[in-house]
Scaffold this motif. Structure first.
Motif, PDB file in Angstrom:
ATOM      1  N   LEU A  68       0.842  -1.145   0.162  1.00  0.00           N
ATOM      2  CA  LEU A  68       0.019  -0.095  -0.001  1.00  0.00           C
ATOM      3  C   LEU A  68       0.938   1.197  -0.055  1.00  0.00           C
ATOM      4  CD1 LEU A  68      -2.843   1.266   0.285  1.00  0.00           C
ATOM      5  CD2 LEU A  68      -2.606   0.942   2.647  1.00  0.00           C
ATOM      6  N   VAL A  83      -8.611  -2.635   4.276  1.00  0.00           N
ATOM      7  CA  VAL A  83      -7.359  -3.067   5.042  1.00  0.00           C
ATOM      8  C   VAL A  83      -7.828  -3.847   6.164  1.00  0.00           C
ATOM      9  CG1 VAL A  83      -5.646  -2.230   6.374  1.00  0.00           C
ATOM     10  CG2 VAL A  83      -5.843  -1.098   4.234  1.00  0.00           C
ATOM     11  N   ALA A  94      -5.417  -0.590  12.219  1.00  0.00           N
ATOM     12  CA  ALA A  94      -5.476  -0.161  10.688  1.00  0.00           C
ATOM     13  C   ALA A  94      -5.255   1.312  10.614  1.00  0.00           C
ATOM     14  CB  ALA A  94      -6.649  -0.835  10.318  1.00  0.00           C
ATOM     15  N   THR A  98      -2.282   2.628   8.194  1.00  0.00           N
ATOM     16  CA  THR A  98      -2.501   3.785   7.022  1.00  0.00           C
ATOM     17  C   THR A  98      -1.721   4.888   7.120  1.00  0.00           C
ATOM     18  OG1 THR A  98      -4.584   4.176   7.696  1.00  0.00           O
ATOM     19  CG2 THR A  98      -4.351   2.352   6.439  1.00  0.00           C
ATOM     20  N   VAL A 105       0.470  -4.745   2.828  1.00  0.00           N
ATOM     21  CA  VAL A 105      -0.773  -5.180   3.410  1.00  0.00           C
ATOM     22  C   VAL A 105      -0.777  -6.836   3.667  1.00  0.00           C
ATOM     23  CG1 VAL A 105      -2.930  -5.180   3.144  1.00  0.00           C
ATOM     24  CG2 VAL A 105      -1.893  -3.125   2.464  1.00  0.00           C
ATOM     25  N   LEU A 121      -8.093  -2.717  -3.155  1.00  0.00           N
ATOM     26  CA  LEU A 121      -7.598  -1.549  -2.416  1.00  0.00           C
ATOM     27  C   LEU A 121      -7.879  -0.390  -3.389  1.00  0.00           C
ATOM     28  CD1 LEU A 121      -4.695  -2.834  -0.593  1.00  0.00           C
ATOM     29  CD2 LEU A 121      -6.501  -1.671   0.519  1.00  0.00           C
TER      30      LEU A 121
END
Length: 131
Positions: A68, A83, A94, A98, A105, A121
């Motif tokens: 990601l 996610v 999570a 991020t 991921v 995603l």
């Protein structure tokens, strides 16, 4: 192999792909080498074709990492949901995951699973790559 070499190999087996990439960069800087440099014409593979086997192993990659790279600010919640579905992370974990990108991921998954995760995603608004 010596015990020191074995210890190093075992430690390398436990690091993530991103950590390995960082390690390569540090080795290149420290020793003034380029890991992507091609081998000279005079190179002869070891007896038994070890070089050929290594080359075939690279061509037949069977495990992939889903990285990601970035999330559009207006798509953060949608990506966060994906996610959480792809991992076993709770909401707090999570969100933390991020905030410091790029991150893997999924690691060491099949090509099909990696493609599915990437599609999910990207549909949610994330920028993703497969390594």
């Amino acid at each position: 192999m010596s015990t020191t070499t074995n210890e190093i190999i075992e430690k390398l087996k436990s690091i993530t792909l991103l950590e390995a990439a960082e390690l390569v960069s540090q080795i290149e800087e420290t020793f003034g080498v380029d890991a992507s440099a091609s081998v000279g014409v005079g190179f002869m593979p070891a007896a038994g074709g070890a070089g050929t086997e290594a080359q075939e192993a690279v061509e037949e990659k069977t495990s992939f990492d889903v990285i990601l790279e970035d999330i559009a600010s207006d798509k953060r919640i949608a990506v966060l949901k994906v996610v959480r579905n792809l991992t076993s992370l709770g909401l707090k974990e999570a969100k933390e995951f991020t905030t410091s990108l790029p991150k893997a991921v999924k690691e060491s998954v099949s090509k099909e699973e990696a493609e599915q995760a990437k599609t999910q995603l990207e549909e949610a608004g994330a920028k993703v790559k497969i390594q």
